[in-house]
Design a protein around this motif. Structure first.
Motif, PDB file in Angstrom:
ATOM      1  N   MET A   1       9.001 -41.272 -10.123  1.00  0.00           N
ATOM      2  CA  MET A   1       7.632 -41.033  -9.720  1.00  0.00           C
ATOM      3  C   MET A   1       7.382 -41.562  -8.313  1.00  0.00           C
ATOM      4  SD  MET A   1       5.387 -39.359 -11.030  1.00  0.00           S
ATOM      5  CE  MET A   1       3.792 -39.059 -11.554  1.00  0.00           C
ATOM      6  N   ILE A   2       7.949 -42.670  -7.977  1.00  0.00           N
ATOM      7  CA  ILE A   2       7.776 -43.237  -6.646  1.00  0.00           C
ATOM      8  C   ILE A   2       8.388 -42.319  -5.598  1.00  0.00           C
ATOM      9  CG2 ILE A   2       8.401 -45.174  -5.141  1.00  0.00           C
ATOM     10  CD1 ILE A   2       8.254 -46.964  -7.621  1.00  0.00           C
ATOM     11  N   LEU A   3       9.571 -41.767  -5.920  1.00  0.00           N
ATOM     12  CA  LEU A   3      10.223 -40.852  -4.997  1.00  0.00           C
ATOM     13  C   LEU A   3       9.361 -39.608  -4.788  1.00  0.00           C
ATOM     14  CD1 LEU A   3      12.627 -40.022  -3.272  1.00  0.00           C
ATOM     15  CD2 LEU A   3      13.706 -39.118  -5.331  1.00  0.00           C
ATOM     16  N   ARG A   4       8.800 -39.084  -5.868  1.00  0.00           N
ATOM     17  CA  ARG A   4       7.934 -37.901  -5.769  1.00  0.00           C
ATOM     18  C   ARG A   4       6.719 -38.206  -4.902  1.00  0.00           C
ATOM     19  NH1 ARG A   4       7.480 -33.143  -7.718  1.00  0.00           N
ATOM     20  NH2 ARG A   4       5.486 -32.108  -7.900  1.00  0.00           N
ATOM     21  N   ASP A   5       6.068 -39.358  -5.124  1.00  0.00           N
ATOM     22  CA  ASP A   5       4.904 -39.739  -4.315  1.00  0.00           C
ATOM     23  C   ASP A   5       5.279 -39.852  -2.842  1.00  0.00           C
ATOM     24  OD1 ASP A   5       3.360 -39.822  -6.590  1.00  0.00           O
ATOM     25  OD2 ASP A   5       3.543 -42.006  -6.849  1.00  0.00           O
ATOM     26  N   PHE A   6       6.455 -40.433  -2.580  1.00  0.00           N
ATOM     27  CA  PHE A   6       6.913 -40.576  -1.202  1.00  0.00           C
ATOM     28  C   PHE A   6       7.151 -39.196  -0.569  1.00  0.00           C
ATOM     29  CE2 PHE A   6      10.551 -40.723   1.748  1.00  0.00           C
ATOM     30  CZ  PHE A   6       9.981 -41.485   2.748  1.00  0.00           C
ATOM     31  N   LEU A   7       7.823 -38.307  -1.296  1.00  0.00           N
ATOM     32  CA  LEU A   7       8.114 -36.976  -0.760  1.00  0.00           C
ATOM     33  C   LEU A   7       6.834 -36.170  -0.555  1.00  0.00           C
ATOM     34  CD1 LEU A   7      11.322 -36.049  -2.792  1.00  0.00           C
ATOM     35  CD2 LEU A   7      11.182 -36.701  -0.385  1.00  0.00           C
ATOM     36  N   GLU A   8       5.867 -36.344  -1.454  1.00  0.00           N
ATOM     37  CA  GLU A   8       4.575 -35.672  -1.286  1.00  0.00           C
ATOM     38  C   GLU A   8       3.855 -36.197  -0.049  1.00  0.00           C
ATOM     39  OE1 GLU A   8       2.306 -36.123  -4.877  1.00  0.00           O
ATOM     40  OE2 GLU A   8       3.539 -34.698  -5.989  1.00  0.00           O
ATOM     41  N   SER A   9       3.874 -37.529   0.133  1.00  0.00           N
ATOM     42  CA  SER A   9       3.181 -38.119   1.279  1.00  0.00           C
ATOM     43  C   SER A   9       3.834 -37.718   2.599  1.00  0.00           C
ATOM     44  CB  SER A   9       3.134 -39.648   1.154  1.00  0.00           C
ATOM     45  OG  SER A   9       4.440 -40.188   1.297  1.00  0.00           O
ATOM     46  N   MET A  10       5.127 -37.437   2.590  1.00  0.00           N
ATOM     47  CA  MET A  10       5.834 -37.010   3.800  1.00  0.00           C
ATOM     48  C   MET A  10       5.676 -35.500   4.031  1.00  0.00           C
ATOM     49  SD  MET A  10       6.968 -39.724   5.094  1.00  0.00           S
ATOM     50  CE  MET A  10       8.121 -39.188   6.311  1.00  0.00           C
ATOM     51  N   GLY A  11       5.110 -34.776   3.061  1.00  0.00           N
ATOM     52  CA  GLY A  11       4.888 -33.358   3.205  1.00  0.00           C
ATOM     53  C   GLY A  11       6.057 -32.498   2.755  1.00  0.00           C
ATOM     54  N   PHE A  12       7.058 -33.118   2.119  1.00  0.00           N
ATOM     55  CA  PHE A  12       8.206 -32.343   1.650  1.00  0.00           C
ATOM     56  C   PHE A  12       7.930 -31.654   0.320  1.00  0.00           C
ATOM     57  CE2 PHE A  12      10.294 -35.578   4.368  1.00  0.00           C
ATOM     58  CZ  PHE A  12      10.834 -34.705   5.285  1.00  0.00           C
ATOM     59  N   LEU A  13       7.032 -32.201  -0.459  1.00  0.00           N
ATOM     60  CA  LEU A  13       6.640 -31.609  -1.743  1.00  0.00           C
ATOM     61  C   LEU A  13       5.135 -31.440  -1.766  1.00  0.00           C
ATOM     62  CD1 LEU A  13       8.702 -33.652  -4.393  1.00  0.00           C
ATOM     63  CD2 LEU A  13       9.108 -31.325  -3.637  1.00  0.00           C
TER      64      LEU A  13
END
Length: 85
Positions: A1-13
């Motif tokens: 979940m942390i990885l997903r939040d990070f990728l979302e915040s970076m605009g990758f997801l």
């Protein structure tokens, strides 16, 4: 979940839609589709009016052409009679 939040915040997801967001999008889509149908009906109505007006004008032009042809025949007859006299 942390990885997903990070990728979302970076605009990758892109973030997942919540159920209420999904329903809101469906409602907005339905409203837009209805507006589109209404606009299409208005365009169809305008086209029908334009067609009717065009046919009316065409009828008037045909009547004028027929009248002009009849007047020409009448003038030819008058001229022929006057030349024979």
């Amino acid at each position: 979940m942390i990885l997903r939040d990070f990728l979302e915040s970076m605009g990758f997801l892109k973030p997942k839609l919540k159920k209420e967001d999904h329903y809101n999008l469906q409602d907005k889509t339905s409203a837009l589709e209805e507006e589109h149908r209404k606009a299409l009906r208005e365009v169809e109505t305008a086209l029908n009016h334009q067609r009717a007006a065009s046919q009316h004008v065409s009828g008037i032009a045909q009547k004028q052409a027929d009248d002009a042809e009849q007047a020409l025949k009448t003038l030819r007859g008058i001229l022929r009679r006057s030349l024979e006299s």
